[in-house]
Motif scaffolding. Structure first.
Motif, mmCIF file in Angstrom:
data_model
loop_
_atom_site.group_PDB
_atom_site.id
_atom_site.type_symbol
_atom_site.label_atom_id
_atom_site.label_comp_id
_atom_site.label_asym_id
_atom_site.label_seq_id
_atom_site.Cartn_x
_atom_site.Cartn_y
_atom_site.Cartn_z
ATOM 1 N N SER A 196 0.803 -1.221 0.000
ATOM 2 C CA SER A 196 0.000 0.000 0.000
ATOM 3 C C SER A 196 0.839 1.275 0.000
ATOM 4 O O SER A 196 0.298 2.367 0.124
ATOM 5 C CB SER A 196 -0.960 0.006 1.192
ATOM 6 N N GLN A 197 2.134 1.154 -0.172
ATOM 7 C CA GLN A 197 3.001 2.330 -0.212
ATOM 8 C C GLN A 197 3.046 2.991 -1.587
ATOM 9 O O GLN A 197 3.714 4.003 -1.759
ATOM 10 C CB GLN A 197 4.426 1.957 0.224
ATOM 11 N N VAL A 198 2.352 2.443 -2.568
ATOM 12 C CA VAL A 198 2.346 3.042 -3.905
ATOM 13 C C VAL A 198 1.558 4.347 -3.866
ATOM 14 O O VAL A 198 0.585 4.477 -3.119
ATOM 15 C CB VAL A 198 1.753 2.078 -4.954
ATOM 16 N N PRO A 199 1.955 5.340 -4.662
ATOM 17 C CA PRO A 199 1.282 6.644 -4.634
ATOM 18 C C PRO A 199 -0.196 6.589 -5.038
ATOM 19 O O PRO A 199 -1.032 7.216 -4.416
ATOM 20 C CB PRO A 199 2.072 7.487 -5.629
ATOM 21 N N ASP A 200 -0.519 5.844 -6.080
ATOM 22 C CA ASP A 200 -1.900 5.744 -6.550
ATOM 23 C C ASP A 200 -2.474 4.419 -6.059
ATOM 24 O O ASP A 200 -2.109 3.359 -6.535
ATOM 25 C CB ASP A 200 -1.948 5.812 -8.078
ATOM 26 N N GLN A 201 -3.384 4.499 -5.113
ATOM 27 C CA GLN A 201 -3.923 3.286 -4.510
ATOM 28 C C GLN A 201 -5.247 2.849 -5.121
ATOM 29 O O GLN A 201 -5.853 1.894 -4.655
ATOM 30 C CB GLN A 201 -4.074 3.484 -3.009
#
Length: 114
Positions: A40-45
């Motif tokens: 969940s650390q990706v910018p676009d969730q």
């Protein structure tokens, strides 16, 4: 000399299918064990929400069944997510290391509090 490695976006369409199949079971296991901190650390969730909804819908199915179902409905979201994760692949779509090993490396490298 080793084989050349590729980013997800550089793979052929068939190799992308292979990598998505491999990743989907790992993803379902992470979701079910409530272990989504690293993913969940990706910018676009937005892609996570779609995949999570499908995994939840299949909560009483086996991991393998749930993974196959998520691919049917969320292949585009998986592709978008894999484009953002730091994993290298062989030309056939197999990942350089296992997803569990990737997760462990990311976890160790994560700042405190994640």
């Amino acid at each position: 000399m080793g084989e050349k490695l590729f980013h997800f976006d550089e793979l052929s369409e068939q190799a992308k299918v292979t990598s998505i199949k491999s990743f989907s079971e790992f993803y379902v296991r992470c979701y079910r064990s409530q272990n989504m901190e690293i993913l969940s650390q990706v910018p676009d969730q937005s892609m996570l929400w779609q995949i999570n909804q499908e995994v939840y819908r299949n909560k009483f199915e086996s991991v393998e069944h749930a993974a196959k179902d998520t691919i049917i409905y969320c292949s585009h979201s998986y592709a978008k997510l894999l484009s953002e994760l730091d994993m290298k692949y062989f030309a056939n779509g197999n990942s350089e290391i296992t997803w569990n090993e990737w997760y462990d490396r990311q976890f160790v490298a994560a700042p405190h509090g994640v």
